[in-house]
Scaffold this motif. Structure first.
Motif: not given
Length: 740
Positions: A671-694
């Motif tokens: 069927v006709k579809r959009a190229l892509k659709e939003l299915k998930g998101f996550q906002k991540i707060h990071l300090k300078v130099g910090e790394q986090k897993n999402a």
């Protein structure tokens, strides 16, 4: 008349009702068996109350008794229901019989940022805090139903009411509305999600009939309402003004009876929009529970259509007495109303609420900070440091109230900090000089009433101030006046009003160091974009507007907002406007959504039409690096959960936040579809130099499309593409998966 017997009977009824109220369930327990038992007890109590009501008393509960209340039953101690606008603050008290304000001196509130800003935070936790704090204010004002939030989909940038909604994407709106509802309702106040459904323009809103495919209806325009009911447990829904397939939405058999109450098992109350009911028989049988506002045109009132003559008033009563309508119909409406009462004004453990406290102001400021979107930042124009410089602040929007106007969402805040006041408070070392530059008119009809101020004089003064400044901050955009961001009418133009484009060009001719601060709930045309150094979208931010804007302009807060809708380059690039007037605004009050499911970024990407700014886009003062993007496996079953993981690192010099966005598309679909659709998101707060897993989890079943051939959802097997990035058009990696 036997007075003694009458008093004895009244006493017995009162004792029965008191017993009901004393024994009303305090909470719905988490244990399923206990919860079921308590629901059964509650429903039995409600049935017992219904048996005590006269037919007239039952009918009276189904329609307004004033502008914002409906009747209770005084002899049984059943309270009235009191309602209030709106989605981002509790409206000032309205008079009983007119739209005049009641003149109270104790109805000032906290104005929270409008919902476009809340959506731009991409932060569901913050949405829950927003809802809770707003609900506290509604409870303090003794409101039982808060008329919001709004989740109509952003279809056209001309819709005057877009600022009240949560953007163009159904997944974003669904995710953000659920915690808002739960937050409000923790206070014993019912959220009322609106406007159900397809109320995507204000022009002809009372007449236009929307024609849209079942697929677009279920995939685009209903998901946020469904999430509100099933995941949010919302206690009330407001019908829309418009028609859907020829039948008014406030009494629409498909939308209200079949989808809302049957398919989604909604057990709450359907409230009409004010004057949204048009027929007794349809209102009674097609899902409306409480009729509000009939006989008003939004500005005045008609005694000929007073409360007893509402469609669900005397005509409804007569239809039941004649046998045309079964009494079971009104019993169902009353049952729903009483159920709402037990959740609100007949609840035994309802909190008291608070208003205008520091926590509310802090949340309003926090939402402003996280919702402001940095769109352009050439040569690091922003942040503007507090140095010994002269800053020219140009524009009426730097001082104009943005809580006044806008229609039903206008507010009476205890205070409203203007952008100019916020900047002056923050910048102690700089010299700030303001010039209006342009001016609107004196009322909510500003767009059609010219300002009494001389436009040429304002222009000359603004150019003079700009020429002598080190930098210019131009506060422009729209406001909440008629024919702009306002209920009751759509915008007439995509470009900026009041000669702003011309004024900005004049300022650029004397000072190139210009940043544009866009205040609006809508996309606007930007022919001057290449000439300015910075652009910041700041929405309508309410009480704490000035402080929130100053926080981000100064760099005290790093911007992290993302656009909840696409900015087209020109109006024709928007899907609703690509098919001529049959698609917008309609012909002979009939409108066909010819773009179908390709709304917003779905249209831009599928049709390869570059937007000016894409959905999900937003800059930061720092830099982020997204690495290690992968899925937990490559092949999934229909009931599996797809897990997407990555690492994100703040590689810049300031603390900040980034939004990881996951889109999924199906190449070679049946069927006709959009190229892509939003299915998930996550906002991540990071300090300078910090790394986090999402880690983002997506149900494979949520990749289904609505199959019109079977009138149900259908999950295609085969190959899919997962797109991971930080905007719909900014993708870091594409991963191929397969669903067996």
């Amino acid at each position: 008349m036997n007075t003694k017997k009458t008093k004895t009977k009244a006493l017995k009824i009162a004792l029965v009702l008191i017993s009901f109220l004393i024994n009303a369930p305090k909470t719905f327990a988490q244990n399923n068996d206990t919860k079921s038992q308590k629901i059964d007890v509650l429903e039995s109590k409600i049935d017992s109350i219904i048996s005590l009501l006269t037919l007239k008393e039952k009918v009276d509960m189904c329609h307004a008794q004033s502008k914002f209340s409906s009747k209770g039953v005084e002899r049984l101690g059943i309270p009235e229901i009191w309602m209030s606008d709106g989605p981002h603050g509790v409206r000032a008290e309205i008079s009983w019989d007119s739209w005049e304000y009641a003149g109270w001196t104790n109805d000032s509130i906290t104005a929270f940022p409008a919902l476009t800003c809340l959506a731009a935070t991409f932060n569901p936790i913050l949405s829950g805090e927003y809802g809770y704090n707003l609900g506290e204010e509604a409870r303090y004002r003794k409101k039982d139903i808060l008329l919001g939030p709004g989740v109509n989909i952003y279809r056209t940038p001309l819709n005057g009411r877009n600022f009240e909604y949560m953007g163009e994407d159904p997944f974003l709106a669904s995710t953000m509305v659920v915690p808002y509802i739960k937050g409000v309702q923790k206070n014993g106040v019912a959220a009322c999600v609106k406007h159900y459904a397809l109320n995507n323009q204000e022009l002809w809103r009372n007449e236009v009939s929307v024609e849209v495919s079942d697929r677009a209806l279920y995939e685009i325009y209903l998901p946020a309402f469904k999430a509100a009911v099933i995941d949010g447990g919302v206690w009330s829904i407001m019908g829309a003004y418009n028609k859907f397939r020829g039948q008014y939405c406030c009494h629409n058999e498909l939308l209200l009876n079949n989808i809302l109450k049957k398919d989604w098992a909604f057990d709450g109350v359907v409230v009409s929009d004010w004057s949204g009911a048009h027929d007794t028989y349809e209102s009674a049988l097609f899902g409306l529970d409480i009729e509000m506002g009939t006989g008003t045109d939004g500005l005045g009132s008609s005694t000929a259509n007073h409360y007893d003559n509402y469609y669900l008033a005397t005509p409804f009563l007569k239809s039941i007495k004649s046998g045309e309508i079964d009494e079971a119909v009104v019993n169902d409406k009353v049952r729903r109303i009483l159920r709402l009462m037990y959740r609100t004004n007949m609840s035994s453990n309802r909190p008291l609420g608070r208003v205008n406290n520091k926590e509310h102001h802090d949340i309003a400021r926090k939402v402003a900070q996280e919702g402001i979107v940095l769109l352009k930042n050439k040569n690091n124009f922003f942040p503007v440091k507090d140095e010994n410089i002269t800053i020219a602040v140009i524009g009426e929007n730097a001082t104009r109230s943005m809580t006044a106007g806008g229609g039903s969402s206008e507010l009476k805040p205890q205070f409203e900090i203007s952008p100019l006041a916020g900047l002056k408070a923050r910048y102690k070392n700089a010299t700030i000089v303001h010039a209006m530059g342009y001016a609107t008119g004196p009322s909510v009809y500003d767009a059609i009433i010219p300002s009494k101020l001389n436009a040429d004089s304002l222009r000359v003064e603004a150019i003079k101030v700009a020429k002598n400044a080190d930098i210019v901050l131009f506060f422009g955009g729209l406001n909440k006046s008629h024919l702009q961001d306002c209920e009751g009418a759509d915008r007439k133009q995509f470009n900026l009003p009041f000669g702003q484009d011309e004024l900005l060009n004049d300022i650029l001719s004397v000072n190139k160091n210009v940043g544009y601060i866009l205040m609006s709930g809508n996309a606007v045309e930007m022919p001057w974009l290449n000439q300015v150094n910075g652009v910041m979208q700041t929405w309508y931010l309410g009480s704490m507007a000035g402080q929130g804007i100053a926080d981000v302009i100064s760099g005290d807060v790093n911007p992290s907002g993302k656009l909840p809708f696409s900015f087209p380059v020109k109006l024709k690039d928007n899907a609703a406007h690509a098919f001529g007037e049959s698609s917008y605004p309609g012909i002979n009050y009939t409108q066909t959504y010819k773009e179908d499911i390709l709304v917003g970024y779905r249209w831009h990407e599928t049709k390869k039409i570059d937007p000016l700014y894409a959905f999900g886009y937003g800059l930061s003062y720092t830099n982020f690096n997204i690495t290690g993007i992968k899925t937990d496996k490559k092949t999934y079953q229909p009931n599996d959960k797809i897990k997407v993981t990555c690492q994100i690192t703040n590689t810049g010099n300031l603390d900040g936040a980034e939004v990881i966005q996951v889109y999924i598309g199906k190449p070679k679909s049946e069927v006709k579809r959009a190229l892509k659709e939003l299915k998930g998101f996550q906002k991540i707060h990071l300090k300078v130099g910090e790394q986090k897993n999402a880690e983002l989890t997506i149900d494979a079943a949520d990749l289904a499309f609505y199959d019109e051939s079977i009138s149900d959802w259908n999950l295609e097997k085969g190959d899919y593409k997962i797109y991971i990035g930080n905007a719909s058009n900014s993708i870091n990696k594409i991963i191929n998966i397969n669903i067996k």
